[in-house]
Design a protein around this motif. Structure first.
Motif, PDB file in Angstrom:
ATOM      1  N   HIS A 191       0.839  -1.189   0.000  1.00  0.00           N
ATOM      2  CA  HIS A 191       0.000   0.000   0.000  1.00  0.00           C
ATOM      3  C   HIS A 191       0.880   1.249   0.000  1.00  0.00           C
ATOM      4  N   ARG A 192       0.326   2.347  -0.476  1.00  0.00           N
ATOM      5  CA  ARG A 192       1.095   3.590  -0.583  1.00  0.00           C
ATOM      6  C   ARG A 192       0.610   4.570   0.466  1.00  0.00           C
ATOM      7  N   VAL A 193       1.524   5.412   0.932  1.00  0.00           N
ATOM      8  CA  VAL A 193       1.252   6.307   2.053  1.00  0.00           C
ATOM      9  C   VAL A 193       1.436   7.755   1.617  1.00  0.00           C
ATOM     10  N   PHE A 194       0.404   8.561   1.809  1.00  0.00           N
ATOM     11  CA  PHE A 194       0.450   9.975   1.462  1.00  0.00           C
ATOM     12  C   PHE A 194       0.037  10.824   2.662  1.00  0.00           C
ATOM     13  N   ILE A 195       0.648  11.987   2.751  1.00  0.00           N
ATOM     14  CA  ILE A 195       0.271  12.961   3.769  1.00  0.00           C
ATOM     15  C   ILE A 195      -0.761  13.907   3.166  1.00  0.00           C
ATOM     16  N   ALA A 196      -1.764  14.291   3.954  1.00  0.00           N
ATOM     17  CA  ALA A 196      -2.755  15.285   3.528  1.00  0.00           C
ATOM     18  C   ALA A 196      -3.000  16.220   4.716  1.00  0.00           C
ATOM     19  N   THR A 197      -2.329  17.360   4.715  1.00  0.00           N
ATOM     20  CA  THR A 197      -2.297  18.223   5.890  1.00  0.00           C
ATOM     21  C   THR A 197      -2.595  19.676   5.554  1.00  0.00           C
ATOM     22  N   GLY A 198      -3.015  20.410   6.565  1.00  0.00           N
ATOM     23  CA  GLY A 198      -3.137  21.852   6.414  1.00  0.00           C
ATOM     24  C   GLY A 198      -1.816  22.558   6.595  1.00  0.00           C
ATOM     25  N   ARG A 199      -0.830  21.863   7.108  1.00  0.00           N
ATOM     26  CA  ARG A 199       0.478  22.482   7.373  1.00  0.00           C
ATOM     27  C   ARG A 199       1.236  22.773   6.079  1.00  0.00           C
ATOM     28  N   PRO A 200       1.901  23.916   6.005  1.00  0.00           N
ATOM     29  CA  PRO A 200       2.866  24.160   4.919  1.00  0.00           C
ATOM     30  C   PRO A 200       4.082  23.258   5.120  1.00  0.00           C
ATOM     31  N   PRO A 201       4.800  22.948   4.059  1.00  0.00           N
ATOM     32  CA  PRO A 201       5.953  22.050   4.189  1.00  0.00           C
ATOM     33  C   PRO A 201       6.968  22.479   5.251  1.00  0.00           C
ATOM     34  N   ILE A 202       7.187  23.780   5.406  1.00  0.00           N
ATOM     35  CA  ILE A 202       8.232  24.246   6.318  1.00  0.00           C
ATOM     36  C   ILE A 202       7.939  23.886   7.770  1.00  0.00           C
ATOM     37  N   ILE A 203       6.660  23.693   8.117  1.00  0.00           N
ATOM     38  CA  ILE A 203       6.349  23.340   9.508  1.00  0.00           C
ATOM     39  C   ILE A 203       5.851  21.902   9.643  1.00  0.00           C
ATOM     40  N   ILE A 204       6.115  21.084   8.639  1.00  0.00           N
ATOM     41  CA  ILE A 204       5.866  19.647   8.794  1.00  0.00           C
ATOM     42  C   ILE A 204       7.119  19.061   9.444  1.00  0.00           C
ATOM     43  N   THR A 205       7.171  19.179  10.749  1.00  0.00           N
ATOM     44  CA  THR A 205       8.376  18.803  11.492  1.00  0.00           C
ATOM     45  C   THR A 205       8.126  17.685  12.510  1.00  0.00           C
ATOM     46  N   ASN A 206       6.931  17.107  12.478  1.00  0.00           N
ATOM     47  CA  ASN A 206       6.573  16.154  13.531  1.00  0.00           C
ATOM     48  C   ASN A 206       6.293  14.744  13.021  1.00  0.00           C
ATOM     49  N   ILE A 207       6.740  14.434  11.806  1.00  0.00           N
ATOM     50  CA  ILE A 207       6.469  13.092  11.266  1.00  0.00           C
ATOM     51  C   ILE A 207       7.762  12.388  10.836  1.00  0.00           C
ATOM     52  N   GLY A 208       8.850  12.756  11.469  1.00  0.00           N
ATOM     53  CA  GLY A 208      10.145  12.166  11.103  1.00  0.00           C
ATOM     54  C   GLY A 208      10.176  10.655  11.193  1.00  0.00           C
ATOM     55  N   ALA A 209       9.405  10.096  12.115  1.00  0.00           N
ATOM     56  CA  ALA A 209       9.422   8.646  12.322  1.00  0.00           C
ATOM     57  C   ALA A 209       8.868   7.866  11.135  1.00  0.00           C
ATOM     58  N   ILE A 210       8.098   8.535  10.264  1.00  0.00           N
ATOM     59  CA  ILE A 210       7.507   7.820   9.121  1.00  0.00           C
ATOM     60  C   ILE A 210       7.881   8.450   7.770  1.00  0.00           C
ATOM     61  N   GLU A 211       8.755   9.422   7.773  1.00  0.00           N
ATOM     62  CA  GLU A 211       9.082  10.120   6.515  1.00  0.00           C
ATOM     63  C   GLU A 211       9.549   9.171   5.425  1.00  0.00           C
ATOM     64  N   HIS A 212      10.275   8.138   5.794  1.00  0.00           N
ATOM     65  CA  HIS A 212      10.802   7.195   4.805  1.00  0.00           C
ATOM     66  C   HIS A 212       9.705   6.359   4.149  1.00  0.00           C
ATOM     67  N   LEU A 213       8.499   6.390   4.704  1.00  0.00           N
ATOM     68  CA  LEU A 213       7.390   5.610   4.170  1.00  0.00           C
ATOM     69  C   LEU A 213       6.510   6.406   3.214  1.00  0.00           C
ATOM     70  N   ILE A 214       6.703   7.717   3.154  1.00  0.00           N
ATOM     71  CA  ILE A 214       5.752   8.594   2.473  1.00  0.00           C
ATOM     72  C   ILE A 214       6.020   8.668   0.969  1.00  0.00           C
ATOM     73  N   ASP A 215       4.953   8.479   0.188  1.00  0.00           N
ATOM     74  CA  ASP A 215       5.051   8.506  -1.271  1.00  0.00           C
ATOM     75  C   ASP A 215       4.747   9.870  -1.870  1.00  0.00           C
ATOM     76  N   GLY A 216       4.076  10.745  -1.141  1.00  0.00           N
ATOM     77  CA  GLY A 216       3.747  12.063  -1.674  1.00  0.00           C
ATOM     78  C   GLY A 216       3.016  12.889  -0.638  1.00  0.00           C
ATOM     79  N   TYR A 217       2.906  14.175  -0.930  1.00  0.00           N
ATOM     80  CA  TYR A 217       2.345  15.118   0.041  1.00  0.00           C
ATOM     81  C   TYR A 217       1.258  15.982  -0.576  1.00  0.00           C
ATOM     82  N   VAL A 218       0.115  16.035   0.091  1.00  0.00           N
ATOM     83  CA  VAL A 218      -0.913  17.038  -0.159  1.00  0.00           C
ATOM     84  C   VAL A 218      -0.814  17.994   1.026  1.00  0.00           C
ATOM     85  N   THR A 219      -0.302  19.203   0.800  1.00  0.00           N
ATOM     86  CA  THR A 219      -0.061  20.124   1.904  1.00  0.00           C
ATOM     87  C   THR A 219      -0.881  21.396   1.732  1.00  0.00           C
TER      88      THR A 219
END
Length: 263
Positions: free
Chosen positions: A40-68
């Motif tokens: 399965h593929r993992v995507f982020i979908a957040t209201g945060r701008p990229p510069i303040i996406i600082t709290n998901i380091g534990a799963i960053e290596h799993l992420i396939d793309g970002y909706v920010t």
């Protein structure tokens, strides 16, 4: 569902990350690792701008793309999938209104962020309650307004939100916190971001699953093939969800992925 591959879209605050600990629960990290291993593929979908996406380091290596930025900026690696700006006149009108009315405002430009914080609300909520890092309070608003503005986070209640947005047909508003709302261009929301990413990545929308807890997740929950509300989600989101899992602190993501046999 075990025979199919799914694209999983996750909100961050209140969904992946606990409001209580400001961290991703260990059960969520393990569940996403297992889901990824299962294809399965993992995507982020957040209201945060990229510069303040600082709290998901534990799963960053799993992420396939970002909706920010609530769908205003979508990207995969260095490839910008879409970028939707607020019309310049509307962005300036919101900034002028904030100065006149004295409410807090975060203007997210294409390159920088500017902050108005006359009452200390931005500092109190973003830094203290949400543990947001990398929020520069010194950048001049006028300088950022010279860039394309992707989002304006305004610190006012729902009553004034309705009043202001009634005069801004070229913008939309998504609230995930009682004290502020995220204003973007009318074509930018998480639902449209999910669709844009699905087209770009050649994903069947019926094979998308979205997880969220706040008002800005509603369009995504309604758009995805399966919409999942966290147990700590607002009532409106639960009413439109296909499934309600447990809270972020009670293994909500792991339990939902098990329920749908993705892990």
């Amino acid at each position: 569902m075990t025979q199919s591959r799914y694209a999983l879209f996750f909100d961050i605050d209140g969904t992946l990350v606990s409001f209580n600990t400001h961290e991703i629960p260990a059960s969520t990290i393990l569940a996403l690792t297992q889901a990824k291993a299962n294809g399965h593929r993992v995507f982020i979908a957040t209201g945060r701008p990229p510069i303040i996406i600082t709290n998901i380091g534990a799963i960053e290596h799993l992420i396939d793309g970002y909706v920010t930025i609530n769908g205003a900026l979508c990207y995969v690696g260095d490839d910008i999938v879409s970028c939707q700006a607020i019309p310049p006149d509307s962005a300036r009108n919101i900034a002028n209104d904030a100065k006149q009315k004295g409410y807090g405002l975060i203007a997210v430009g294409e390159h920088d962020i500017a902050v108005l914080d006359p009452k200390g609300d931005v500092n109190r909520i973003f830094r203290q309650q949400l543990a947001v890092e990398n929020l520069d309070l010194s950048k001049p608003m006028e300088e950022v307004l010279g860039q394309r503005i992707l989002q304006m986070t305004a610190f006012f209640d729902e009553s004034y939100e309705r009043e202001l947005m009634a005069h801004m047909p070229d913008c939309t508003s998504g609230r995930w916190h009682p004290e502020f709302t995220d204003i973007t261009g009318a074509q930018a929301d998480k639902g449209r971001g999910l669709l844009t990413m699905a087209v770009h990545q050649r994903i069947d929308v019926n094979h998308t699953i979205a997880f969220g807890d706040g008002g800005n997740d509603l369009s995504m929950i309604r758009t995805a093939g399966i919409g999942i509300a966290m147990g700590n989600a607002i009532d409106t989101l639960k009413e439109h969800a296909d499934y309600i899992t447990t809270t972020v602190d009670d293994n909500g993501i792991r339990n939902a992925l098990k329920h749908f046999r993705l892990i």
